[in-house]
Design a protein around this motif. Structure first.
Motif, short mmCIF file in Angstrom:
data_model
loop_
_atom_site.label_atom_id
_atom_site.label_comp_id
_atom_site.label_asym_id
_atom_site.label_seq_id
_atom_site.Cartn_x
_atom_site.Cartn_y
_atom_site.Cartn_z
N ASP A 138 3.91 -12.89 -10.46
CA ASP A 138 3.26 -13.18 -9.33
C ASP A 138 3.77 -13.80 -8.06
OD1 ASP A 138 1.06 -11.66 -10.92
OD2 ASP A 138 -0.15 -14.01 -11.16
N ASP A 168 1.64 -11.95 -24.34
CA ASP A 168 0.78 -13.00 -24.22
C ASP A 168 0.48 -13.81 -25.39
OD1 ASP A 168 0.05 -12.01 -21.75
OD2 ASP A 168 -1.51 -10.68 -22.41
N LYS A 221 6.28 -6.87 -17.64
CA LYS A 221 5.38 -7.06 -16.52
C LYS A 221 6.54 -6.74 -15.22
CE LYS A 221 2.81 -10.95 -18.60
NZ LYS A 221 1.46 -9.95 -18.63
N GLN A 272 3.16 -14.48 -16.26
CA GLN A 272 2.50 -13.75 -15.46
C GLN A 272 2.58 -14.58 -14.01
OE1 GLN A 272 1.12 -10.35 -15.38
NE2 GLN A 272 1.33 -10.68 -13.18
#
Length: 256
Positions: free
Chosen positions: A76, A58, A104, A72
């Motif tokens: 996704d 991040d 992730k 992300q």
């Protein structure tokens, strides 16, 4: 949302200023085999992320790249395409760097084995210690330590836009070789889809000096035709943010 960064040269300069304010300095690693640690210094980045109260991934997205949520959003999109629904047991990632996509990916599936090919030794060691992945010997543009047809998911994120055409080509052949029938290959590239005239102007005027081949373009048709010749079909694609513009994420399936 923050404005995307202005290329690798500007990114390096901005990062150095940010870390300098926190009392850190960027120096070239003495035990690096060439790669991400040249412009993403391990210790300084780790300290700065902790100081900001962010995970490494991040911190890189939000502060260093100025693209909050970019990693992300790619994960996704891959989830929505069903890339993780087959519960891949073996995953291989080329150039994971700080591990922001790796971390992730592990949250989306629980592979029994996760191999990495990473040239920056400090980052490779960190990923092994933190996530229990297997760091394979990295030499040139080869996945030689991985057997044929042994991997369920092969991926590379924000890698091929930094390599020469021949380097990327060699990796593409290797990705097809190690993927098992029914497995998937995922990577992003700066294809013609990402290079409209206005975007080219933005790269030319705002993208900084770049480094070596960065940013490197790769024809989409070349990728599709090559993988078709290797028994792999393009299943889907989408755009992902990078620098002042974007790259195209391509998802291929290998024929069962």
């Amino acid at each position: 949302m923050k404005t995307p960064g202005k290329g690798t040269a500007a990114l390096r300069s901005g990062v150095k200023r940010l870390l300098g304010r926190a009392g850190f300095d960027i120096v070239r690693s003495t035990n690096n085999r060439g790669g991400v640690d040249d412009f993403l210094p391990f210790e300084a980045t780790m300290r700065a992320a902790r100081s900001a109260g962010l995970s490494v991934g991040d911190y890189i997205d939000d502060v260093m790249n100025g693209t909050p949520g970019a990693t992300q959003s790619t994960i996704d999109a891959l989830r929505a395409l069903g890339v993780f629904s087959s519960a891949p047991d073996t995953v291989l990632e080329i150039g994971p760097g700080s591990g922001r996509y790796l971390e992730k990916t592990l949250k989306e599936c629980a592979p029994g084995r996760y191999e990495i090919y990473e040239t920056a030794e400090p980052w490779a060691d960190y990923l092994v210690d933190t996530f229990g992945v297997v760091a394979q010997p990295t030499k040139g543009c080869s996945l030689a330590a991985t057997p044929d047809a042994s991997v369920d998911l092969v991926q590379a994120h924000k890698v091929f836009n930094t390599l020469t055409f021949l380097g990327t080509s060699r990796y593409l052949f290797e990705m097809a070789r190690v993927t098992r029938p029914g497995g998937r290959i995922v990577f992003d590239a700066m294809t013609e889809t990402c290079l409209a005239p206005d975007t080219m102007r933005t790269w030319a005027t705002e993208g900084g000096d770049g480094h070596d081949s960065y940013p490197a373009a790769l024809p989409r048709r070349t990728c599709v035709d090559l993988f078709a010749s290797l028994g792999c079909t393009l299943e889907a694609s989408f755009l992902a943010r990078m620098g002042v513009a974007s790259t195209e994420v391509l998802v291929f399936g290998k024929e069962a």
